[in-house]
Design a protein around this motif. Structure first.
Motif, PDB file in Angstrom:
ATOM      1  N   THR A  32       5.152   3.343   0.947  1.00 54.48           N
ATOM      2  CA  THR A  32       3.905   2.650   0.619  1.00 54.48           C
ATOM      3  C   THR A  32       3.842   1.297   1.308  1.00 54.48           C
ATOM      4  O   THR A  32       2.789   0.899   1.841  1.00 54.48           O
ATOM      5  CB  THR A  32       3.786   2.480  -0.908  1.00 54.48           C
ATOM      6  OG1 THR A  32       3.634   3.763  -1.509  1.00 54.48           O
ATOM      7  CG2 THR A  32       2.598   1.594  -1.280  1.00 54.48           C
ATOM      8  N   HIS A  36       0.526   1.852   3.456  1.00 56.50           N
ATOM      9  CA  HIS A  36      -0.697   1.384   2.791  1.00 56.50           C
ATOM     10  C   HIS A  36      -1.672   0.917   3.866  1.00 56.50           C
ATOM     11  O   HIS A  36      -1.318   0.130   4.751  1.00 56.50           O
ATOM     12  CB  HIS A  36      -0.364   0.236   1.837  1.00 56.50           C
ATOM     13  CG  HIS A  36      -1.491  -0.163   0.946  1.00 56.50           C
ATOM     14  ND1 HIS A  36      -2.487  -1.026   1.359  1.00 56.50           N
ATOM     15  CD2 HIS A  36      -1.786   0.181  -0.334  1.00 56.50           C
ATOM     16  CE1 HIS A  36      -3.334  -1.201   0.367  1.00 56.50           C
ATOM     17  NE2 HIS A  36      -2.941  -0.483  -0.673  1.00 56.50           N
ATOM     18  N   PHE A 258       0.554   3.040  -4.747  1.00 57.93           N
ATOM     19  CA  PHE A 258       1.449   3.932  -4.009  1.00 57.93           C
ATOM     20  C   PHE A 258       0.614   4.939  -3.209  1.00 57.93           C
ATOM     21  O   PHE A 258      -0.374   5.478  -3.713  1.00 57.93           O
ATOM     22  CB  PHE A 258       2.370   4.689  -4.964  1.00 57.93           C
ATOM     23  CG  PHE A 258       3.693   4.004  -5.206  1.00 57.93           C
ATOM     24  CD1 PHE A 258       3.756   2.621  -5.330  1.00 57.93           C
ATOM     25  CD2 PHE A 258       4.874   4.720  -5.311  1.00 57.93           C
ATOM     26  CE1 PHE A 258       4.959   1.974  -5.561  1.00 57.93           C
ATOM     27  CE2 PHE A 258       6.085   4.099  -5.541  1.00 57.93           C
ATOM     28  CZ  PHE A 258       6.145   2.718  -5.663  1.00 57.93           C
ATOM     29  N   VAL A 259       1.041   5.202  -1.970  1.00 57.53           N
ATOM     30  CA  VAL A 259       0.251   6.088  -1.117  1.00 57.53           C
ATOM     31  C   VAL A 259       0.235   7.524  -1.634  1.00 57.53           C
ATOM     32  O   VAL A 259      -0.653   8.299  -1.266  1.00 57.53           O
ATOM     33  CB  VAL A 259       0.761   6.058   0.339  1.00 57.53           C
ATOM     34  CG1 VAL A 259       0.482   4.708   0.974  1.00 57.53           C
ATOM     35  CG2 VAL A 259       2.239   6.417   0.423  1.00 57.53           C
TER      36      VAL A 259
END
Length: 293
Positions: A32, A36, A258-259
């Protein structure tokens, strides 16, 4: 005149005894920090700093590789992204390509780390460097490398098991004080510092116009602190419910930024709506979405 610029942000991983769940969660945490907004962030982490002597090093790298590979696909929309990825390939021809179409680049322990530490790729390129020390000596060397070899001073992340932090004791706080970065995140991403309006945001003080690095001055700073040096953000090592069992403060099983958070888009829209028109009645939907993760 003030300016906030980017840099090459490190994520220092202190060796410790982690569970399989810890490794998976922190691998997604690091993914992330890089992916991101597909890496088009001034504060995106670019280089992970590991100890060669960490027994779980290979397990963590494998988990990180999987997290990078499995993260949702994002378009390479930012101008020049493809050229910067090609530049990383030229510097590191053995780099691994991950994700759909191989759009993400992972450089693992290169023999020459100069380009990796001095080039802000501003794209989905992540590197790993390994230092030949362990324990407290690794922590000290990682701080030295982060201060002396990386370009920029905007932010640095530290990931450490609570028992590792406890074992270092006062030494851990000394190491934080030695890091010359504007935002330091302990078991968190420095992006959380950026999103906190009371926190300061900007480079570590001291850059000059002819060596501007991450800029001069700060923004945000809602408390109007005079001549601030840095902000330190601290988060839980584990998500809920494991955090509760270990007396850490975390309600979410997976942070909404969080991705790989499945409800991130819904939670984001709800938060924007709340910001535009706050109301107690909107909070249940926000929490319900965020806690589903």
């Amino acid at each position: 005149m003030t300016a906030e610029l980017g840099g090459v942000s490190p994520t220092i991983v202190l060796p410790g005894q982690w569970t399989k769940a810890d490794i998976e969660f922190q691998a997604n945490h690091v993914a992330t920090q890089r992916l991101h907004n597909n890496g088009y962030n001034c504060i995106a982490a670019q280089v992970v700093v590991l100890s060669k002597h960490w027994p779980q090093r290979n397990e963590f790298i494998a988990a990180l590789r999987k997290a990078l590979n499995d993260a949702p696909q994002r378009p390479a929309y930012y101008p020049g992204s493809d050229a910067r990825v090609a530049g990383a390939d030229a510097s590191y021809p053995d780099a691994q390509h991950l994700g759909a179409g191989g759009a993400r680049v992972l450089v693992v322990d290169p023999q020459d780390r100069q380009a990796l530490l001095r080039t802000e790729y501003f794209s989905p390129v992540l590197g790993i460097i390994e230092l030949g020390s362990a324990g407290e000596q690794f922590a000290e060397e990682a701080v030295r490398v982060a201060n002396d070899e990386f370009v920029g001073t905007l932010g640095v992340n530290i990931i450490a098991h609570p028992e590792t932090i406890a074992a270092l004791g006062a030494k851990f706080e000394e190491l934080i004080a030695q890091l010359r970065y504007g935002t330091i995140a302990v078991n968190a991403w420095t992006g959380v510092g950026y999103l906190t309006p009371t926190a300061t945001w900007g480079a570590y003080p001291g850059h000059l116009r002819n060596d501007i690095q991450s800029g001069v001055g700060v923004v945000h700073n809602a408390f109007l602190i005079d001549r601030p040096e840095r902000t330190v953000v601290r988060g839980p090592f584990r998500p809920a419910p494991r955090s509760v069992l270990h007396r850490e403060w975390s309600l979410s099983p997976k942070p909404p930024w969080f991705v790989n958070n499945r409800t991130a888009a819904t939670t984001g829209r709800l938060l924007v709506d709340f910001a535009g028109s706050p109301g107690w009645g909107k909070l249940p939907a926000i929490f319900a979405s965020a806690l589903r993760g």
